[in-house]
Scaffold this motif. Structure first.
Motif, PDB file in Angstrom:
ATOM      1  N   TYR A 316       0.847  -1.205   0.000  1.00  0.00           N
ATOM      2  CA  TYR A 316       0.000   0.000   0.000  1.00  0.00           C
ATOM      3  C   TYR A 316       0.878   1.249   0.000  1.00  0.00           C
ATOM      4  O   TYR A 316       0.697   2.162  -0.814  1.00  0.00           O
ATOM      5  N   GLY A 317       1.863   1.272   0.908  1.00  0.00           N
ATOM      6  CA  GLY A 317       2.763   2.420   0.993  1.00  0.00           C
ATOM      7  C   GLY A 317       3.623   2.579  -0.251  1.00  0.00           C
ATOM      8  O   GLY A 317       3.824   3.700  -0.746  1.00  0.00           O
ATOM      9  N   LEU A 318       4.116   1.457  -0.771  1.00  0.00           N
ATOM     10  CA  LEU A 318       4.969   1.522  -1.965  1.00  0.00           C
ATOM     11  C   LEU A 318       4.203   2.047  -3.176  1.00  0.00           C
ATOM     12  O   LEU A 318       4.760   2.766  -4.005  1.00  0.00           O
ATOM     13  N   SER A 319       2.917   1.709  -3.276  1.00  0.00           N
ATOM     14  CA  SER A 319       2.142   2.176  -4.434  1.00  0.00           C
ATOM     15  C   SER A 319       2.030   3.697  -4.442  1.00  0.00           C
ATOM     16  O   SER A 319       1.969   4.320  -5.508  1.00  0.00           O
ATOM     17  N   TYR A 320       2.002   4.311  -3.261  1.00  0.00           N
ATOM     18  CA  TYR A 320       2.059   5.775  -3.159  1.00  0.00           C
ATOM     19  C   TYR A 320       3.429   6.276  -3.617  1.00  0.00           C
ATOM     20  O   TYR A 320       3.541   7.221  -4.411  1.00  0.00           O
ATOM     21  N   LEU A 321       4.479   5.645  -3.097  1.00  0.00           N
ATOM     22  CA  LEU A 321       5.844   6.092  -3.391  1.00  0.00           C
ATOM     23  C   LEU A 321       6.186   5.948  -4.864  1.00  0.00           C
ATOM     24  O   LEU A 321       6.837   6.824  -5.448  1.00  0.00           O
ATOM     25  N   TYR A 322       5.765   4.849  -5.475  1.00  0.00           N
ATOM     26  CA  TYR A 322       6.060   4.654  -6.900  1.00  0.00           C
ATOM     27  C   TYR A 322       5.462   5.785  -7.736  1.00  0.00           C
ATOM     28  O   TYR A 322       6.088   6.262  -8.694  1.00  0.00           O
ATOM     29  N   THR A 323       4.267   6.208  -7.379  1.00  0.00           N
ATOM     30  CA  THR A 323       3.629   7.316  -8.103  1.00  0.00           C
ATOM     31  C   THR A 323       4.428   8.600  -7.943  1.00  0.00           C
ATOM     32  O   THR A 323       4.724   9.299  -8.922  1.00  0.00           O
ATOM     33  N   GLU A 324       4.778   8.916  -6.705  1.00  0.00           N
ATOM     34  CA  GLU A 324       5.516  10.161  -6.442  1.00  0.00           C
ATOM     35  C   GLU A 324       6.902  10.140  -7.073  1.00  0.00           C
ATOM     36  O   GLU A 324       7.419  11.188  -7.473  1.00  0.00           O
ATOM     37  N   LYS A 325       7.501   8.964  -7.177  1.00  0.00           N
ATOM     38  CA  LYS A 325       8.869   8.891  -7.668  1.00  0.00           C
ATOM     39  C   LYS A 325       8.960   8.439  -9.125  1.00  0.00           C
ATOM     40  O   LYS A 325       9.968   7.922  -9.563  1.00  0.00           O
ATOM     41  N   ASP A 326       7.866   8.665  -9.839  1.00  0.00           N
ATOM     42  CA  ASP A 326       7.887   8.478 -11.291  1.00  0.00           C
ATOM     43  C   ASP A 326       6.946   9.482 -11.944  1.00  0.00           C
ATOM     44  O   ASP A 326       5.952   9.106 -12.575  1.00  0.00           O
ATOM     45  N   GLN A 327       7.242  10.742 -11.752  1.00  0.00           N
ATOM     46  CA  GLN A 327       6.567  11.821 -12.472  1.00  0.00           C
ATOM     47  C   GLN A 327       5.037  11.775 -12.354  1.00  0.00           C
ATOM     48  O   GLN A 327       4.310  11.968 -13.320  1.00  0.00           O
ATOM     49  N   ASN A 328       4.565  11.491 -11.121  1.00  0.00           N
ATOM     50  CA  ASN A 328       3.129  11.527 -10.809  1.00  0.00           C
ATOM     51  C   ASN A 328       2.306  10.524 -11.617  1.00  0.00           C
ATOM     52  O   ASN A 328       1.138  10.780 -11.943  1.00  0.00           O
ATOM     53  N   ASP A 329       2.899   9.374 -11.913  1.00  0.00           N
ATOM     54  CA  ASP A 329       2.185   8.326 -12.644  1.00  0.00           C
ATOM     55  C   ASP A 329       1.322   7.529 -11.657  1.00  0.00           C
ATOM     56  O   ASP A 329       1.822   6.696 -10.902  1.00  0.00           O
ATOM     57  N   LEU A 330       0.019   7.785 -11.678  1.00  0.00           N
ATOM     58  CA  LEU A 330      -0.917   7.152 -10.746  1.00  0.00           C
ATOM     59  C   LEU A 330      -1.169   5.680 -11.045  1.00  0.00           C
ATOM     60  O   LEU A 330      -1.811   4.986 -10.256  1.00  0.00           O
ATOM     61  N   THR A 331      -0.669   5.201 -12.164  1.00  0.00           N
ATOM     62  CA  THR A 331      -0.961   3.825 -12.581  1.00  0.00           C
ATOM     63  C   THR A 331      -0.529   2.815 -11.516  1.00  0.00           C
ATOM     64  O   THR A 331      -1.208   1.803 -11.300  1.00  0.00           O
ATOM     65  N   TYR A 332       0.586   3.075 -10.847  1.00  0.00           N
ATOM     66  CA  TYR A 332       1.068   2.143  -9.810  1.00  0.00           C
ATOM     67  C   TYR A 332       0.026   1.976  -8.703  1.00  0.00           C
ATOM     68  O   TYR A 332      -0.289   0.855  -8.288  1.00  0.00           O
ATOM     69  N   PHE A 333      -0.490   3.113  -8.226  1.00  0.00           N
ATOM     70  CA  PHE A 333      -1.464   3.073  -7.136  1.00  0.00           C
ATOM     71  C   PHE A 333      -2.775   2.454  -7.614  1.00  0.00           C
ATOM     72  O   PHE A 333      -3.376   1.630  -6.924  1.00  0.00           O
ATOM     73  N   ILE A 334      -3.209   2.834  -8.813  1.00  0.00           N
ATOM     74  CA  ILE A 334      -4.462   2.296  -9.361  1.00  0.00           C
ATOM     75  C   ILE A 334      -4.362   0.791  -9.532  1.00  0.00           C
ATOM     76  O   ILE A 334      -5.264   0.040  -9.138  1.00  0.00           O
ATOM     77  N   ASP A 335      -3.253   0.311 -10.099  1.00  0.00           N
ATOM     78  CA  ASP A 335      -3.073  -1.113 -10.344  1.00  0.00           C
ATOM     79  C   ASP A 335      -3.070  -1.903  -9.038  1.00  0.00           C
ATOM     80  O   ASP A 335      -3.680  -2.970  -8.938  1.00  0.00           O
ATOM     81  N   PHE A 336      -2.393  -1.362  -8.035  1.00  0.00           N
ATOM     82  CA  PHE A 336      -2.369  -2.025  -6.725  1.00  0.00           C
ATOM     83  C   PHE A 336      -3.782  -2.127  -6.156  1.00  0.00           C
ATOM     84  O   PHE A 336      -4.193  -3.178  -5.654  1.00  0.00           O
ATOM     85  N   GLN A 337      -4.535  -1.037  -6.237  1.00  0.00           N
ATOM     86  CA  GLN A 337      -5.883  -1.036  -5.683  1.00  0.00           C
ATOM     87  C   GLN A 337      -6.823  -1.962  -6.457  1.00  0.00           C
ATOM     88  O   GLN A 337      -7.706  -2.598  -5.869  1.00  0.00           O
ATOM     89  N   LEU A 338      -6.635  -2.065  -7.773  1.00  0.00           N
ATOM     90  CA  LEU A 338      -7.451  -3.001  -8.548  1.00  0.00           C
ATOM     91  C   LEU A 338      -7.208  -4.438  -8.091  1.00  0.00           C
ATOM     92  O   LEU A 338      -8.144  -5.245  -7.989  1.00  0.00           O
ATOM     93  N   ASP A 339      -5.945  -4.762  -7.825  1.00  0.00           N
ATOM     94  CA  ASP A 339      -5.627  -6.095  -7.298  1.00  0.00           C
ATOM     95  C   ASP A 339      -6.294  -6.316  -5.946  1.00  0.00           C
ATOM     96  O   ASP A 339      -6.815  -7.412  -5.664  1.00  0.00           O
TER      97      ASP A 339
END
Length: 449
Positions: A316-339
């Motif tokens: 959960y925490g990493l999905s936030y960090l991946y977004t912030e540390k890749d030019q605001n790409d929300l796909t990481y957080f969205i994909d995690f939440q879909l799973d």
């Protein structure tokens, strides 16, 4: 200085892309890997030849950027957030929409009508979400104690139990205001309910933080996120409200954002803004539920997202960090939440199957007894609980809360079971207690008790 949990991804600019040098990688690498995973640089760099890692990353980012959808929400530096929907994510969305568009009765089987299933399950499963959401935030109360507290409407003994009560009321409130547009006042109401009579981090229920001494830690206790300045909170949350209320149905050539994705983005942004001293996570998750119910995905009333987030807080925490540390790409957080949502549906189906199997076991006994046509669905379920847990005590208030019926109806159901000698009745002060006799299964099998 400790190495960060997540390394910032190499910055990508479309204008700097060298087709001649990187073209060969475009043919080999797509937005996801061969397993459909949308990998962050932090994970990708170890899976490819080290000498070519940055070139491969650039090729992957090129393809992702070509598919990127931008939304009217900005980070604290004025950069837009965006997301993409690779094939693997579209497949997950299809599954979610297919299941979420169905009914509880369709998932559970025909134990009872869908309306009875809803009444029977909604209270229990909202309780489950309220408990696990609190546990995700650190509450230590056990599930059994917490559920009994909610069923009996007992006053909480400590802040952990208070958090659970608040979460339960929060989810009920989300359902109540599902048709209202999002506003700052509504967000403040969600937070007020979430943190009522709690003191963690000196929180003031229903009020924004008034300084910048709040930050988000990673799993190692390091600072992972510094939210935007407190003096920008009203302005930035108004933009979030505007986004939530904007039409994204795709009708007449307008922008289309699937409601599930939009709900997840709202969840993310509330966490990103972190407008309160405490209770941000609970408020964010309640906004997710609110938006899903607003869009008539009623099955989400019965799905416990927090139960699975609690099992994978690091992800959960990493999905936030991946977004912030890749030019605001929300796909990481969205994909995690879909799973998480798909796993929650699987949990719901398993829960319903177990409950259905238990119910049929008692129905089989009842069908061969004198009580076959004398009991309704709720009474049969009470008998089921009694056979599973001899000596179990029932109260009118608990029964009313568990089955979403009035106390008068609950009392009449329980008294009929006493008349049939399937429950025994006693008094504890002014409270009437109904308990399952130790020989309940035998009573069901004999013709005359």
């Amino acid at each position: 200085m400790a190495k960060p949990t997540v390394e910032r991804a190499p910055k990508f600019e479309m204008s700097d892309f060298d087709f001649e040098h990187l073209g060969k990688y475009i043919k080999k690498y797509g937005p996801t890997d061969e397993h459909g995973r949308y990998l962050h640089w932090n994970l990708l760099k170890w899976r490819v030849p080290q000498a070519e890692a940055k070139d491969i990353w650039a090729a992957i980012k090129f393809q992702r950027t070509m598919q990127m959808k931008y939304i009217n929400l900005l980070d604290d530096k004025g950069k837009l957030f965006s997301y993409t929907t690779p094939h693997s994510m579209e497949a997950k969305l299809h599954q979610i929409i297919k299941v979420a568009g169905g009914s509880v009765g369709a998932i559970a089987g025909n134990v009872a009508s869908d309306s009875i299933q809803r009444k029977y399950l909604v209270s229990s499963l909202i309780m489950e979400e309220a408990i696990t959401s609190a546990q995700l935030e650190g509450a230590s109360t056990t599930r059994e104690v917490a559920k009994k507290m909610l069923e009996e409407e007992r006053e909480p003994d400590d802040e952990d139990e208070r958090m659970i009560i608040n979460n339960f009321l929060l989810l009920k409130y989300a359902e109540k205001v599902a048709k209202e547009p999002l506003s700052i006042d509504l967000i403040l109401n969600f937070h007020r309910i979430a943190t009522d009579k709690t003191t963690e981090n000196n929180v003031v229920p229903g009020e924004f933080r008034e300084d910048n001494d709040i930050f988000v830690e990673d799993d190692r206790g390091e600072i992972a996120h510094n939210p935007p300045s407190f003096n920008k909170i009203p302005e930035r949350l108004q933009l979030l409200c505007d986004f939530a209320n904007e039409e994204h149905s795709g009708v007449d050539g307008g922008k289309f954002i699937p409601p599930v994705i939009k709900a997840i983005i709202i969840h993310f942004m509330l966490g990103y803004e972190h407008p309160f001293r405490d209770g941000n996570g609970r408020t964010a998750r309640s906004l997710f539920y609110w938006f899903m119910l607003k869009n008539e995905y009623d099955l989400f009333k019965y799905v416990s997202i927090s139960k699975l987030l609690k099992d994978d807080p690091k992800g959960y925490g990493l999905s936030y960090l991946y977004t912030e540390k890749d030019q605001n790409d929300l796909t990481y957080f969205i994909d995690f939440q879909l799973d998480i949502i798909l796993a929650a549906f699987n949990e719901l189906q398993k829960y319903l199957k177990d409950k259905t199997d238990e119910f049929y076991q008692v129905v089989e006994i009842l069908d061969n007894s004198q009580f076959s046509n004398l009991l309704n669905f709720v009474q049969k379920d009470l008998v089921k609980k009694g056979t599973k847990d001899p000596g179990r005590v029932f109260t009118v208030k608990e029964t009313a809360n568990s089955y979403a019926i009035s106390e008068n109806t609950a009392r009449s159901y329980l008294n009929k079971l006493v008349t049939l000698k399937l429950l025994l009745r006693t008094k504890d002060g002014r409270t009437t207690l109904y308990f399952a006799p130790s020989d309940l299964k035998i009573r069901l099998k004999v013709k005359n008790v």
